[in-house]
Design a protein around this motif. Structure first.
Motif, short mmCIF file in Angstrom:
data_model
loop_
_atom_site.label_atom_id
_atom_site.label_comp_id
_atom_site.label_asym_id
_atom_site.label_seq_id
_atom_site.Cartn_x
_atom_site.Cartn_y
_atom_site.Cartn_z
N LEU A 60 15.89 47.07 -77.58
CA LEU A 60 14.72 46.25 -77.92
C LEU A 60 13.46 46.65 -77.14
CD1 LEU A 60 16.35 42.73 -78.35
CD2 LEU A 60 15.52 44.27 -80.13
N PRO A 61 13.54 47.05 -75.88
CA PRO A 61 12.31 47.51 -75.20
C PRO A 61 11.66 48.70 -75.90
CG PRO A 61 13.99 46.98 -73.59
CD PRO A 61 14.67 46.91 -74.93
N ALA A 62 12.47 49.59 -76.47
CA ALA A 62 11.91 50.72 -77.21
C ALA A 62 11.18 50.24 -78.46
CB ALA A 62 13.02 51.71 -77.59
N LEU A 63 11.71 49.19 -79.07
CA LEU A 63 11.04 48.60 -80.23
C LEU A 63 9.69 48.03 -79.81
CD1 LEU A 63 12.76 46.39 -82.95
CD2 LEU A 63 10.51 45.81 -82.08
N THR A 64 9.68 47.34 -78.68
CA THR A 64 8.42 46.78 -78.16
C THR A 64 7.39 47.88 -77.93
OG1 THR A 64 9.53 44.90 -77.12
CG2 THR A 64 7.39 45.54 -76.22
N GLU A 65 7.82 48.98 -77.33
CA GLU A 65 6.90 50.08 -77.04
C GLU A 65 6.39 50.72 -78.33
OE1 GLU A 65 5.55 50.97 -74.15
OE2 GLU A 65 6.55 49.16 -73.43
N ARG A 66 7.24 50.83 -79.32
CA ARG A 66 6.81 51.41 -80.61
C ARG A 66 5.72 50.54 -81.24
NH1 ARG A 66 8.38 56.03 -83.94
NH2 ARG A 66 7.24 55.68 -85.90
N ALA A 88 12.19 39.69 -83.46
CA ALA A 88 10.82 39.21 -83.66
C ALA A 88 10.10 39.09 -82.32
CB ALA A 88 10.83 37.87 -84.39
N GLU A 89 10.79 38.59 -81.30
CA GLU A 89 10.18 38.45 -79.97
C GLU A 89 9.82 39.81 -79.38
OE1 GLU A 89 8.67 37.24 -76.41
OE2 GLU A 89 8.93 36.15 -78.29
N ALA A 90 10.67 40.82 -79.61
CA ALA A 90 10.37 42.16 -79.12
C ALA A 90 9.12 42.72 -79.78
CB ALA A 90 11.56 43.08 -79.36
#
Length: 340
Positions: free
Chosen positions: A73-79, A116-118
């Protein structure tokens, strides 16, 4: 060219694709998935709003690979944080409110809410002056769809008024959703010379959708005075339209006088009794066969396919196509019938 996708009732993807090709002349269909049609076009949003088989329209912002575990999920946030989303706020005149809805299909270890939160965290990381809004606020709405290992991040372009045709639209009990009604009109192959009839018109949803194509004459009727009252409001004062109270088993129409028929038939669930369906269908399909000209077509929606097929055969109506759709927890079937 901008990439979009339109959502549609599962089962009607081909009907929507055909509408896109007809109405958006520069459109390129990219792919169809369950309940979605992806396409590219350089046309204006106003032209996209003519796609009446669609439930909602979205602008695709990014598609990318995503992992199945919470550690991804952190990678999703960064994307998401790397995306330029400034265009999305232009229509809100300075109100920097947004929200994110998410869906997922597959074997992810995280929930759609965590996804969704990410995504929300990614937006907030880049746009620190944007505020995560409440549901009743005028928000920009982003959507994150995760299908196995692929994520689609998009901007929602329409709201509920798009698929329900505005706030003043009136609906009778068991009324059909307008996009489904429009799909039925499309399946009838609307032509300018058509005499078109809805023998069970209810609040006039199918009739109202047929008005978006040229016609010679339209007729409709229902046993319910309340439904007809709503239909007259929805259809308004249009030329060559006749809506009246009638029994669909005894139509006041001449034999062979009609080109196209479309009807959302009673299922015996919200209206009527299940045990009355066979007799009702026999009478209704017999009348449909009588009023249709040779080669005329009927588009019928029902959750009682065996009863409809038996009644159609007795009325010398040939079934040329069926489409099963997913509708409000039910699995009704659309039948395209032709009079020989």
């Amino acid at each position: 060219m901008i990439r979009y996708f339109a959502t549609v009732l599962p089962g009607l993807e081909t009907v929507l694709s055909d509408e896109i090709k007809m109405k958006i002349t520069d459109a390129h269909i990219l792919e169809s998935a369950r309940g979605k049609v992806f396409f590219a076009s350089a046309c204006s949003l106003d032209r996209l709003m003519a796609l009446r088989t669609a439930d909602n329209l979205y602008r695709v912002i990014d598609r990318f690979e995503v992992g199945p575990y919470r550690i991804h999920l952190p990678a999703l946030t960064e994307r998401i944080a790397r995306l330029d989303l400034s265009f999305a706020m232009n229509s809100l005149a300075g109100k920097r409110c947004f929200r994110v809805n998410a869906s997922r299909r597959g074997k992810q270890s995280y929930s759609r809410f965590e996804a969704a939160e990410a995504a929300r965290a990614g937006i907030a990381k880049r746009y620190k002056d944007w505020r995560f809004g409440e549901a009743d606020e005028p928000n920009v709405e982003f959507r994150l769809d995760i299908d196995d290992s692929e994520a689609t991040f998009s901007l929602r372009l329409t709201d509920a008024a798009f698929r329900y045709r505005g706030a003043d639209r009136q609906f009778a009990p068991a009324a059909l959703r307008p996009p489904v009604a429009h799909a039925m009109v499309r399946l009838s192959d609307p032509e300018e010379a058509d005499v078109f009839v809805d023998p069970c018109c209810g609040s006039g949803t199918i009739v109202a959708e047929r008005l978006h194509y040229p016609y010679a004459r339209i007729a409709g009727g229902d046993l319910s005075p309340e439904a007809l009252k709503a239909a007259l409001v929805n259809v308004k004062d249009r030329p060559n339209i006749d809506l009246r109270e009638w029994d669909a088993r005894r139509l006041p129409l001449d034999a062979g006088s009609v080109d196209k028929v479309a009807a959302n038939l009673p299922f015996g669930v919200q209206i009527g009794r299940k045990e009355d369906i066979p007799e009702l269908y026999r009478g209704l399909l017999k009348e449909t066969g009588r009023i249709l000209r040779k080669g005329g077509v009927a588009v019928m929606l029902t959750e009682c396919p065996e009863e409809l097929l038996a009644s159609a055969e007795a009325a010398s109506l040939l079934c040329v196509r069926t489409i099963t759709v997913s509708l409000k927890g039910h699995r009704p079937t659309l039948f395209l019938l032709r009079r020989g």
